[in-house]
Design a protein around this motif. Structure first.
Motif: not given
Ligand code: URA
Length: 190
Positions: A175-177, A179-190
């Motif tokens: 679950r930690y990983l 969430k980390k991946d989802l945050l990284e992906i969101l960071g790529m489009i912001k």
């Protein structure tokens, strides 16, 4: 012809599709959910019981978990679009067969072309296998690593049904990983 019109047409084609045997057991086809202009395109495995009944992807237990993580990470409605490798539910929730994915692939490829996302998120091993040339690569090895193919950026993540078995948010837990991946992906489009 604009994109919306074309995706609507494609959805109609899918409703009447009988390219593989999965059409025989379906209640509803499951085309997509989300924003057609989204920068992030999530591709899951296949519709389950709840998806077959509603015609929407990721609305069952695993789907609710995915959506709660997206919320928690700050994803907005306009950020993502969701579809699956196949549009009809496989019996007893088995994985879709290669020939079923192949028969359905045209629709998914058209959706990708229309949406033209910045990042395609491969949710779980079935979606990974559909787009990754290395068929031996596991989701555990591939997750969290961006790769490029055919002009698109792909980012594999765990499937939320896997996370249903692990509840910890401890460092490096599934679950930690996730969430980390989802945050990284969101960071790529912001
Ligand atoms: N629901 C979906 O739509 N796809 C999955 O892969 C799992 C649940």
């Amino acid at each position: 012809m604009n994109t919306l019109c074309s995706l609507d047409k494609l959805k109609e084609q899918v409703k009447n599709c009988n390219k593989c045997l999965l059409c025989e057991g379906r209640t509803k086809t499951v085309f997509s959910d989300g924003c057609e202009k989204a920068p992030i395109f999530f591709i899951g495995e296949a519709p389950g019981k709840n998806e077959d009944e509603t015609g929407l992807p990721f609305v069952g237990r695993a789907g609710k978990l995915l959506r709660s993580f997206l919320d928690e990470c700050g994803y907005k409605k306009e950020d993502f679009y969701i579809a699956n490798t196949v549009k009809c539910r496989p019996p007893e929730n088995r994985k879709p067969k290669p020939e079923e994915k192949e028969a359905c692939r045209y629709y998914l490829d058209e959706q990708i072309k229309f949406v033209n996302p910045k990042i395609i998120v491969l949710v779980g091993s079935t979606a990974l296998a559909s787009f990754c040339d290395d068929k031996k690569l596991t989701i555990s090895k591939a997750r969290g690593k961006l790769f490029k193919k055919d002009g698109y950026n792909f980012f594999p993540v765990f499937h939320p049904s896997y996370l249903l078995r692990y509840h910890s948010m401890e460092e490096n837990s599934p679950r930690y990983l996730f969430k980390k991946d989802l945050l990284e992906i969101l960071g790529m489009i912001k």
